[in-house]
Design a protein around this motif. Structure first.
Motif, PDB file in Angstrom:
ATOM      1  N   GLU A   5       0.831  -1.197   0.000  1.00 46.91           N
ATOM      2  CA  GLU A   5       0.000   0.000   0.000  1.00 46.91           C
ATOM      3  C   GLU A   5       0.867   1.248   0.000  1.00 46.91           C
ATOM      4  N   ILE A   6       0.670   2.108  -1.003  1.00 49.05           N
ATOM      5  CA  ILE A   6       1.295   3.432  -1.039  1.00 49.05           C
ATOM      6  C   ILE A   6       0.186   4.444  -0.783  1.00 49.05           C
ATOM      7  N   PRO A   7       0.134   5.084   0.371  1.00 48.47           N
ATOM      8  CA  PRO A   7      -0.954   6.038   0.638  1.00 48.47           C
ATOM      9  C   PRO A   7      -0.899   7.204  -0.337  1.00 48.47           C
ATOM     10  N   HIS A   8      -2.074   7.697  -0.714  1.00 46.99           N
ATOM     11  CA  HIS A   8      -2.117   8.792  -1.686  1.00 46.99           C
ATOM     12  C   HIS A   8      -3.471   9.459  -1.637  1.00 46.99           C
ATOM     13  N   TYR A   9      -3.518  10.698  -2.029  1.00 50.63           N
ATOM     14  CA  TYR A   9      -4.758  11.466  -2.181  1.00 50.63           C
ATOM     15  C   TYR A   9      -4.947  11.930  -3.619  1.00 50.63           C
ATOM     16  N   CYS A  84     -13.243   7.367   4.354  1.00 54.49           N
ATOM     17  CA  CYS A  84     -12.471   8.598   4.169  1.00 54.49           C
ATOM     18  C   CYS A  84     -10.986   8.298   4.342  1.00 54.49           C
ATOM     19  N   ARG A  85     -10.180   8.753   3.403  1.00 53.59           N
ATOM     20  CA  ARG A  85      -8.755   8.472   3.490  1.00 53.59           C
ATOM     21  C   ARG A  85      -8.059   9.306   4.570  1.00 53.59           C
ATOM     22  N   LEU A  86      -8.642  10.429   4.917  1.00 53.34           N
ATOM     23  CA  LEU A  86      -8.091  11.161   6.052  1.00 53.34           C
ATOM     24  C   LEU A  86      -8.226  10.335   7.326  1.00 53.34           C
ATOM     25  N   GLN A  87      -9.368   9.708   7.526  1.00 54.25           N
ATOM     26  CA  GLN A  87      -9.547   8.851   8.684  1.00 54.25           C
ATOM     27  C   GLN A  87      -8.612   7.645   8.626  1.00 54.25           C
ATOM     28  N   ASP A  88      -8.562   6.997   7.469  1.00 48.54           N
ATOM     29  CA  ASP A  88      -7.745   5.790   7.334  1.00 48.54           C
ATOM     30  C   ASP A  88      -6.274   6.076   7.600  1.00 48.54           C
ATOM     31  N   TYR A  89      -5.758   7.112   6.950  1.00 50.05           N
ATOM     32  CA  TYR A  89      -4.325   7.394   7.081  1.00 50.05           C
ATOM     33  C   TYR A  89      -3.991   8.002   8.438  1.00 50.05           C
ATOM     34  N   TYR A  90      -4.955   8.654   9.052  1.00 50.64           N
ATOM     35  CA  TYR A  90      -4.702   9.171  10.399  1.00 50.64           C
ATOM     36  C   TYR A  90      -4.449   8.010  11.369  1.00 50.64           C
TER      37      TYR A  90
END
Length: 504
Positions: A5-9, A84-90
């Motif tokens: 997994e490479i986090p990204h927005y 939400c990716r903000l929630q996930d990555y947080y």
């Protein structure tokens, strides 16, 4: 490809690379310049990257700190909560004590910028996906980034509105809760819903979709990625009204004349009608909106029990009030399975079209007509209704069901297993998400019951059995199984019958 997994927005596989969120920073050990963004980096020989070093984790944590500095605490009331990716990555890279002591920047909230999309600028992380979508996919360019630094926000010019038919895609690609779908807004928390992969039945393109449902109700239809069909997109027309699968205009009960009947009783009535009719006076009309399995069952019924009858395929459903179509995804042909029905018709020796059916009705040679799913009387003037009886198998009320002597309710696309063949000859699976409403059953099962009433069932009581019989007989479907179709589908072997619908 190796499940790292490479986090990204900001990155999206079907949009250009912007490289502005910085969330995908990785360490380059050889052949690079140090930490770099992964989204703009092509794999090459000698490239060595590290995605889980302490330095990478600290970079991601720092990016999250910047993104959340001005972000509102809207999670309890945000529709994106739960996906939400903000929630996930947080949860992966945050969980720090805030160092932000200044006043948060406030921006416009709950701004309606289109018929189906609502903007909340405070939640935006300026990934620019929506801007690039308008520039590169719809090529309408309504959305722009305004201002600079922590004042940057997306928006439309004063007085403008987004008017294209792909507004729902903006909420799909927004990684946070800045753009939300007005039609789904506050309808259901996403963690309560279950998701089943399917195919949109709105036109001949056959966009791959995910059907989100709970407790027997469809709440949302979203595009599912298939690079051979629809990339990651679908039109608003296909997603806008999940209520079409509910009781509105649905055929909940079978009926004979004006009275409701159980489906077995209605089937028995049709069987008796066919026994009393002159064999050569019966017409069987396949459905451009029905599944391949249902069409095969209807054709097999005609071959086994009504060999002197004639098989037809007319123009399917009407193109709609405005007849909208475009060069992106929306087909002029509003039928999801014209190509599959045409292949079955050709295999079974049927060559009947609308003109031939009208001629038979006018001459009186055709007295009884069985219609599968299609709104036949939308295409054939009502005064040409068959004198001996009209039988309609369908999920929705229309002009044909209103005029029919017998109506048998069948399952909608989200209520059954089956396949559609799109305009390019790709056979794709639909899967049961919810149970059929009322007394409805899948059409292939209903037709199998009719064959049993006539003395010999067809063996099409399930979608898998019906498709196995179809694949074993009809050129183009051979070698296919539900397993080989998978999530992406298979293209039919080339035949004369796999012609597309009307010119796009």
């Amino acid at each position: 490809q190796v499940n790292v997994e490479i986090p990204h927005y900001c990155y999206h596989p079907h949009l250009s690379v912007a490289g502005n969120c910085r969330m995908c920073l990785v360490d380059i050990e050889a052949g690079g310049r140090g930490p770099d963004i992964a989204c703009n980096m092509g794999a090459r020989d000698g490239l060595e990257i590290r995605t889980d070093t302490p330095n990478v984790k600290q970079m991601r944590k720092s990016v999250m700190e910047f993104l959340l500095a001005n972000h509102p605490l809207d999670c309890p009331i945000c529709d994106q909560a739960g996906e939400c990716r903000l929630q996930d990555y947080y949860m992966d890279y945050g969980k720090y004590r805030t160092r932000f002591a200044d006043q948060k920047v406030t921006k416009v909230k709950r701004q309606r910028i289109g018929d189906h999309v609502v903007l909340d600028s405070e939640r935006c992380v300026q990934c620019s996906r929506c801007v690039r979508f308008g520039d590169e996919v719809t090529k309408t360019g309504e959305l722009r980034l305004f201002n600079r630094t922590d004042q940057t926000e997306i928006g439309v010019f004063p007085g403008d509105q987004i008017e294209h038919k792909y507004q729902g895609c903006l909420s799909d690609i927004c990684p946070v809760g800045a753009l939300t779908d007005e039609d789904f807004r506050f309808e259901k928390r996403v963690w309560y819903m279950k998701t089943v992969p399917g195919v949109c039945d709105g036109c001949a393109t056959g966009c791959n979709v995910d059907v989100d449902h709970d407790q027997g109700q469809v709440f949302r239809v979203r595009p599912r990625r298939n690079d051979s069909v629809n990339d990651s997109w679908m039109c608003d027309i296909g997603r806008i009204d999940p209520a079409r699968f509910s009781g509105i205009k649905r055929i909940m009960r079978s009926r004979v004349g004006e009275g409701d009947k159980s489906t077995p009783d209605a089937i028995s009535h049709v069987a008796e009608m066919l026994r009393n009719a002159a064999p050569e006076s019966v017409a069987v009309v396949l459905g451009a909106r029905a599944t391949n399995e249902a069409n095969w069952a209807m054709a097999a019924l005609q071959q086994k029990h009504l060999p002197q009858s004639r098989l037809f395929l007319v123009d399917g459903n009407h193109e709609g009030a405005d007849g909208y179509h475009d060069d992106l995804l929306v087909s002029q042909d509003k039928n999801p399975n014209r190509a599959g029905a045409a292949a079955i018709l050709a295999h079974c020796g049927g060559a009947g079209d609308k003109d031939a059916l009208i001629a038979g009705l006018e001459s009186g040679d055709i007295q009884v007509v069985l219609v599968l799913e299609d709104d036949l009387l939308h295409r054939i003037p009502e005064h040409k209704k068959p004198a001996g009886g009209l039988v309609y198998f369908g999920a929705f009320e229309n002009g044909t069901s209103a005029a029919a002597d017998v109506v048998i309710g069948v399952a909608a696309s989200v209520e059954q297993d089956g396949t559609f063949t799109n305009r390019n000859g790709r056979v794709q699976r639909i899967r049961r998400a919810i149970g059929p409403l009322g007394d409805a059953l899948p059409a292939y099962r209903v037709v199998d019951g009719l064959a049993e009433s006539l003395g010999d069932p067809l063996g099409t009581a399930t979608g898998a059995k019906a498709f196995a019989l179809l694949a074993g007989a009809v050129p183009g479907f051979q070698t296919m199984t539900y397993q080989t179709l998978g999530l992406g589908g298979q293209v039919m072997a080339s035949t004369d019958a796999t012609a597309n619908g009307p010119a796009e």
